[in-house]
Design a protein around this motif. Structure first.
Motif, mmCIF file in Angstrom:
data_model
loop_
_atom_site.group_PDB
_atom_site.id
_atom_site.type_symbol
_atom_site.label_atom_id
_atom_site.label_comp_id
_atom_site.label_asym_id
_atom_site.label_seq_id
_atom_site.Cartn_x
_atom_site.Cartn_y
_atom_site.Cartn_z
ATOM 1 N N LEU A 258 -36.548 21.221 -8.939
ATOM 2 C CA LEU A 258 -36.791 21.763 -7.466
ATOM 3 C C LEU A 258 -37.945 22.495 -7.501
ATOM 4 C CD1 LEU A 258 -36.246 21.923 -4.281
ATOM 5 C CD2 LEU A 258 -34.719 23.658 -4.981
ATOM 6 N N TYR A 259 -39.006 22.281 -6.540
ATOM 7 C CA TYR A 259 -40.258 23.330 -6.527
ATOM 8 C C TYR A 259 -40.639 23.471 -5.239
ATOM 9 C CZ TYR A 259 -40.737 20.738 -11.077
ATOM 10 O OH TYR A 259 -40.519 20.399 -12.294
ATOM 11 N N VAL A 260 -40.707 24.794 -4.619
ATOM 12 C CA VAL A 260 -40.830 25.291 -3.513
ATOM 13 C C VAL A 260 -42.179 25.965 -3.485
ATOM 14 C CG1 VAL A 260 -39.874 26.621 -1.554
ATOM 15 C CG2 VAL A 260 -38.351 25.333 -3.181
ATOM 16 N N PHE A 261 -42.830 25.603 -2.372
ATOM 17 C CA PHE A 261 -44.327 26.679 -2.224
ATOM 18 C C PHE A 261 -44.331 26.848 -0.703
ATOM 19 C CE2 PHE A 261 -44.867 23.535 -5.570
ATOM 20 C CZ PHE A 261 -45.461 23.876 -6.309
ATOM 21 N N LEU A 262 -44.871 28.013 -0.559
ATOM 22 C CA LEU A 262 -45.075 28.711 0.697
ATOM 23 C C LEU A 262 -46.750 28.691 1.130
ATOM 24 C CD1 LEU A 262 -42.889 31.812 0.956
ATOM 25 C CD2 LEU A 262 -42.311 29.283 1.988
ATOM 26 N N PHE A 263 -47.040 28.150 2.336
ATOM 27 C CA PHE A 263 -48.308 28.221 2.565
ATOM 28 C C PHE A 263 -48.916 29.010 3.892
ATOM 29 C CE2 PHE A 263 -46.904 24.466 4.696
ATOM 30 C CZ PHE A 263 -47.587 24.255 5.803
ATOM 31 N N THR A 264 -49.968 29.230 4.009
ATOM 32 C CA THR A 264 -50.512 29.742 5.337
ATOM 33 C C THR A 264 -51.918 29.065 5.713
ATOM 34 O OG1 THR A 264 -50.933 31.544 6.872
ATOM 35 C CG2 THR A 264 -51.480 31.641 4.554
ATOM 36 N N GLN A 265 -52.268 29.012 6.766
ATOM 37 C CA GLN A 265 -53.674 28.484 7.173
ATOM 38 C C GLN A 265 -54.043 28.962 8.354
ATOM 39 O OE1 GLN A 265 -54.177 24.019 6.380
ATOM 40 N NE2 GLN A 265 -55.313 23.787 8.197
ATOM 41 N N GLY A 266 -55.376 29.058 8.356
ATOM 42 C CA GLY A 266 -56.105 29.218 9.679
ATOM 43 C C GLY A 266 -57.272 28.226 9.924
ATOM 44 N N THR A 267 -57.433 27.865 10.901
ATOM 45 C CA THR A 267 -58.434 26.722 11.309
ATOM 46 C C THR A 267 -59.207 27.028 12.696
ATOM 47 O OG1 THR A 267 -57.085 24.700 10.630
ATOM 48 C CG2 THR A 267 -58.834 24.205 12.077
ATOM 49 N N GLY B 139 -65.327 26.599 24.817
ATOM 50 C CA GLY B 139 -65.371 27.853 23.862
ATOM 51 C C GLY B 139 -64.766 27.458 22.371
ATOM 52 N N GLY B 140 -65.606 27.910 21.526
ATOM 53 C CA GLY B 140 -64.916 27.521 20.081
ATOM 54 C C GLY B 140 -64.261 28.892 19.323
ATOM 55 N N GLY B 141 -63.820 28.911 18.367
ATOM 56 C CA GLY B 141 -63.258 29.910 17.580
ATOM 57 C C GLY B 141 -62.064 29.762 16.913
ATOM 58 N N LEU B 142 -61.087 30.635 16.546
ATOM 59 C CA LEU B 142 -59.722 30.379 15.923
ATOM 60 C C LEU B 142 -58.979 29.515 16.537
ATOM 61 C CD1 LEU B 142 -57.854 30.834 13.462
ATOM 62 C CD2 LEU B 142 -57.376 33.110 14.520
ATOM 63 N N MET B 143 -58.793 28.307 16.248
ATOM 64 C CA MET B 143 -57.903 27.550 17.056
ATOM 65 C C MET B 143 -56.601 27.596 16.798
ATOM 66 S SD MET B 143 -58.499 23.503 17.347
ATOM 67 C CE MET B 143 -58.194 22.972 15.802
ATOM 68 N N TYR B 144 -56.032 27.679 15.493
ATOM 69 C CA TYR B 144 -54.701 27.892 15.270
ATOM 70 C C TYR B 144 -54.273 28.510 13.997
ATOM 71 C CZ TYR B 144 -54.364 23.797 12.301
ATOM 72 O OH TYR B 144 -54.633 22.520 11.390
ATOM 73 N N SER B 145 -53.234 29.205 13.634
ATOM 74 C CA SER B 145 -52.768 29.595 12.546
ATOM 75 C C SER B 145 -51.413 29.169 12.078
ATOM 76 C CB SER B 145 -52.661 30.993 12.264
ATOM 77 O OG SER B 145 -51.871 31.715 13.281
ATOM 78 N N ALA B 146 -51.145 28.900 10.855
ATOM 79 C CA ALA B 146 -50.171 28.220 10.551
ATOM 80 C C ALA B 146 -49.128 29.009 9.506
ATOM 81 C CB ALA B 146 -50.182 26.789 10.155
ATOM 82 N N LEU B 147 -47.889 28.666 9.281
ATOM 83 C CA LEU B 147 -47.113 29.293 8.068
ATOM 84 C C LEU B 147 -45.746 28.421 7.876
ATOM 85 C CD1 LEU B 147 -46.466 31.844 6.155
ATOM 86 C CD2 LEU B 147 -45.081 32.655 8.270
ATOM 87 N N GLY B 148 -45.937 28.029 6.681
ATOM 88 C CA GLY B 148 -44.727 26.937 6.249
ATOM 89 C C GLY B 148 -44.452 27.071 4.907
ATOM 90 N N VAL B 149 -43.505 26.026 4.724
ATOM 91 C CA VAL B 149 -42.879 25.825 3.252
ATOM 92 C C VAL B 149 -42.841 24.263 3.011
ATOM 93 C CG1 VAL B 149 -40.469 25.711 4.291
ATOM 94 C CG2 VAL B 149 -40.865 26.352 1.973
ATOM 95 N N GLU B 150 -43.029 24.069 1.838
ATOM 96 C CA GLU B 150 -42.989 22.651 1.117
ATOM 97 C C GLU B 150 -42.338 22.607 0.022
ATOM 98 O OE1 GLU B 150 -47.574 21.208 2.637
ATOM 99 O OE2 GLU B 150 -47.333 22.070 0.582
ATOM 100 N N ALA B 151 -41.697 21.624 -0.257
ATOM 101 C CA ALA B 151 -40.749 21.509 -1.151
ATOM 102 C C ALA B 151 -40.733 20.107 -1.905
ATOM 103 C CB ALA B 151 -39.182 21.853 -1.030
ATOM 104 N N ALA B 152 -40.254 19.932 -3.244
ATOM 105 C CA ALA B 152 -40.398 18.761 -3.954
ATOM 106 C C ALA B 152 -39.437 18.785 -4.835
ATOM 107 C CB ALA B 152 -41.607 18.299 -4.588
ATOM 108 N N TYR B 153 -38.347 17.830 -4.779
ATOM 109 C CA TYR B 153 -37.354 17.514 -5.647
ATOM 110 C C TYR B 153 -37.389 16.125 -6.629
ATOM 111 C CZ TYR B 153 -32.659 17.338 -7.417
ATOM 112 O OH TYR B 153 -31.415 17.282 -8.156
ATOM 113 N N ASP B 154 -37.155 16.438 -7.869
ATOM 114 C CA ASP B 154 -37.170 15.243 -8.729
ATOM 115 C C ASP B 154 -35.744 14.494 -8.612
ATOM 116 O OD1 ASP B 154 -39.876 15.755 -9.534
ATOM 117 O OD2 ASP B 154 -38.922 16.854 -11.360
ATOM 118 N N LEU B 155 -35.971 13.339 -8.009
ATOM 119 C CA LEU B 155 -34.421 12.511 -8.200
ATOM 120 C C LEU B 155 -34.147 11.919 -9.250
ATOM 121 C CD1 LEU B 155 -34.975 10.622 -4.608
ATOM 122 C CD2 LEU B 155 -33.502 12.600 -5.225
ATOM 123 N N ASN B 156 -35.258 11.708 -10.037
ATOM 124 C CA ASN B 156 -35.396 11.200 -11.598
ATOM 125 C C ASN B 156 -36.845 11.251 -12.081
ATOM 126 O OD1 ASN B 156 -36.858 8.577 -10.717
ATOM 127 N ND2 ASN B 156 -34.821 7.894 -10.116
#
Length: 232
Positions: A151-160, A175-192
């Motif tokens: 099991l592998y777990v990663f946290l990430f954040t991003q600004g666009t 008008g342009g500029g900072l459009m969004y910010s994000a915060l999340g978690v990603e995970a992967a699990y080896d079934l085999n």
């Protein structure tokens, strides 16, 4: 949200983490499904089929693991410091009659470790082939917080950030500029040894003219996904 996300990520870097393999995921190819808003800022969710791709060759790469479907070429200019160019798929928006399209751009990516935890930073530009759609730029950071027992777990954040042309095309706003910010978690699990189950969840906060657009119904949206991939 972006400032708090960066503080949260910085705090996580001092947390103990089990040792990760040098590249625990390898090359992946598969498919999944994602729950997302009908468009960024919509109040209604929809299900969307998605590819799962992760390939890094000596020069060429293709991936969906950095927020978008993209592929291109890159060069290691220093240890674990990469510069490159990419083509990417860009979502449309039926609300403003914006068709899906493509973009080209450049990126700088640095992969390192803080103790046993893998840490990655990405800066990326995305200029749309349709000049009326303008351009975007991403800053993204991720950290591995758990890696044991398959099991592998990663946290990430991003600004666009987006140009005025992009905000006008997607949000019918000026008008342009900072459009969004994000915060999340990603995970992967080896079934085999060959099959990997992947999942992710993240929140996205709109800012600036995107947040106040006449078509924006919710300034905060949530995305979840699950997928199955074959490891080569």
């Amino acid at each position: 949200m972006l400032e708090s996300a960066m503080r949260f990520l910085a705090l996580l870097l001092v947390l103990p983490s089990l040792a990760f393999a040098q590249d625990p995921l390898g090359t992946l190819l598969g498919a999944g499904v994602r729950s997302r808003p009908e468009y960024d800022g919509a109040s209604k969710q929809e299900l969307q089929p998605i590819p799962v791709i992760r390939y890094y060759g000596r020069t060429l790469f293709a991936r969906t693991t950095q927020g978008i479907l993209e592929g291109g070429a890159r060069l290691e200019v220093a240890k674990q410091l990469w510069v490159g160019a990419q083509l990417a798929f860009e979502e449309g928006n039926e609300r403003t009659d914006l068709d899906p399209g493509g973009s080209w751009g450049f990126h700088v990516e640095w992969d390192t470790r803080i103790g046993p935890a893998p840490v990655g930073f990405l800066a990326r530009t995305r200029t749309h082939f349709d000049s009326e759609r303008g351009s975007q730029a991403d800053l993204r950071a991720s950290v591995g917080v758990y890696g044991s027992g398959g099991l592998y777990v990663f946290l990430f954040t991003q600004g666009t950030w987006a140009s005025g042309d992009w905000v006008r095309a997607y949000y019918a706003a000026e008008g342009g500029g900072l459009m969004y910010s994000a915060l999340g978690v990603e995970a992967a699990y080896d079934l085999n040894p060959r099959w990997v189950l992947l999942g992710s969840v993240h929140g996205r906060q709109l800012h600036g003219h995107a947040a106040t657009s006449p078509i924006t119904e919710e300034q905060t949206n949530y995305f979840t996904s699950i997928g199955l991939a074959y490891r080569f």
